[in-house]
Write a protein that holds these residues in place. Structure first.
Motif, mmCIF file in Angstrom:
data_model
loop_
_atom_site.group_PDB
_atom_site.id
_atom_site.type_symbol
_atom_site.label_atom_id
_atom_site.label_comp_id
_atom_site.label_asym_id
_atom_site.label_seq_id
_atom_site.Cartn_x
_atom_site.Cartn_y
_atom_site.Cartn_z
ATOM 1 N N SER A 114 -25.428 28.730 -19.379
ATOM 2 C CA SER A 114 -24.040 28.250 -19.391
ATOM 3 C C SER A 114 -23.067 29.381 -19.655
ATOM 4 N N ASP A 118 -20.279 30.432 -17.158
ATOM 5 C CA ASP A 118 -18.901 30.349 -17.632
ATOM 6 C C ASP A 118 -18.185 31.699 -17.590
ATOM 7 N N ASP A 122 -13.909 30.428 -11.665
ATOM 8 C CA ASP A 122 -14.201 29.198 -10.924
ATOM 9 C C ASP A 122 -14.464 29.511 -9.455
ATOM 10 N N ARG A 125 -17.982 30.914 -9.101
ATOM 11 C CA ARG A 125 -18.984 29.838 -9.230
ATOM 12 C C ARG A 125 -19.048 29.013 -7.960
#
Length: 147
Positions: A114, A118, A122, A125
């Motif tokens: 994670s 993270d 965005d 990802r």
């Protein structure tokens, strides 16, 4: 079309996949777990208790024999127990020892995954997911006729 030997980008991509798998294997070794036990614990964390061996096979892509022998070893070690389900179905439940093992071995990996994900934007990802799905879809289509 380039053949495999000429396609350095493809070889690099496959090598990265292998290195990711090796990283999980190295963690399992450090933790004193087999690869299959590690994957089954991940499945139990993700799918929840009460899942079946078939559910685990579908989640992990391990074959039935590997899952069966691994869950029976985990039962012998006191990490899981079996509960009858509907018909011939058998549900897998964690014991207290299994819950402790999951928290000790799996949750640190989940947290690390994670944190890495993270740390990406965005857009990064989404691009990683998009390109990986694209590769998988095209790979499946391109290999559908192979017997």
């Amino acid at each position: 079309m380039k053949n495999f030997e000429e396609n350095a980008s493809l070889r690099a991509y496959i090598r990265l996949q292998e290195q990711i798998a090796e990283a999980y294997h190295e963690i399992a070794v450090r933790q004193g777990l087999s690869d299959s036990a590690q994957m089954i614990l991940f499945a139990l964390w993700e799918l929840g208790e009460g899942c079946t061996q078939k559910d685990i096979c579908g989640y992990t892509y391990l074959n039935k024999q590997t899952v069966n022998s691994s869950v029976h070893r985990m039962e012998e070690n006191g990490y899981i127990c079996f509960q009858p389900g509907v018909g011939r179905e058998v549900r897998i439940l964690l014991t207290d020892g299994g819950r402790a093992l999951l928290e000790e071995k799996v949750l640190p990996i989940v947290r690390a995954e994670s944190a890495v994900f993270d740390s990406m934007t965005d857009g990064e990802r989404q691009e990683l997911l998009r390109l990986t799905r694209l590769y998988l879809d095209r790979f499946r289509a391109g290999t559908a006729q192979i017997r």
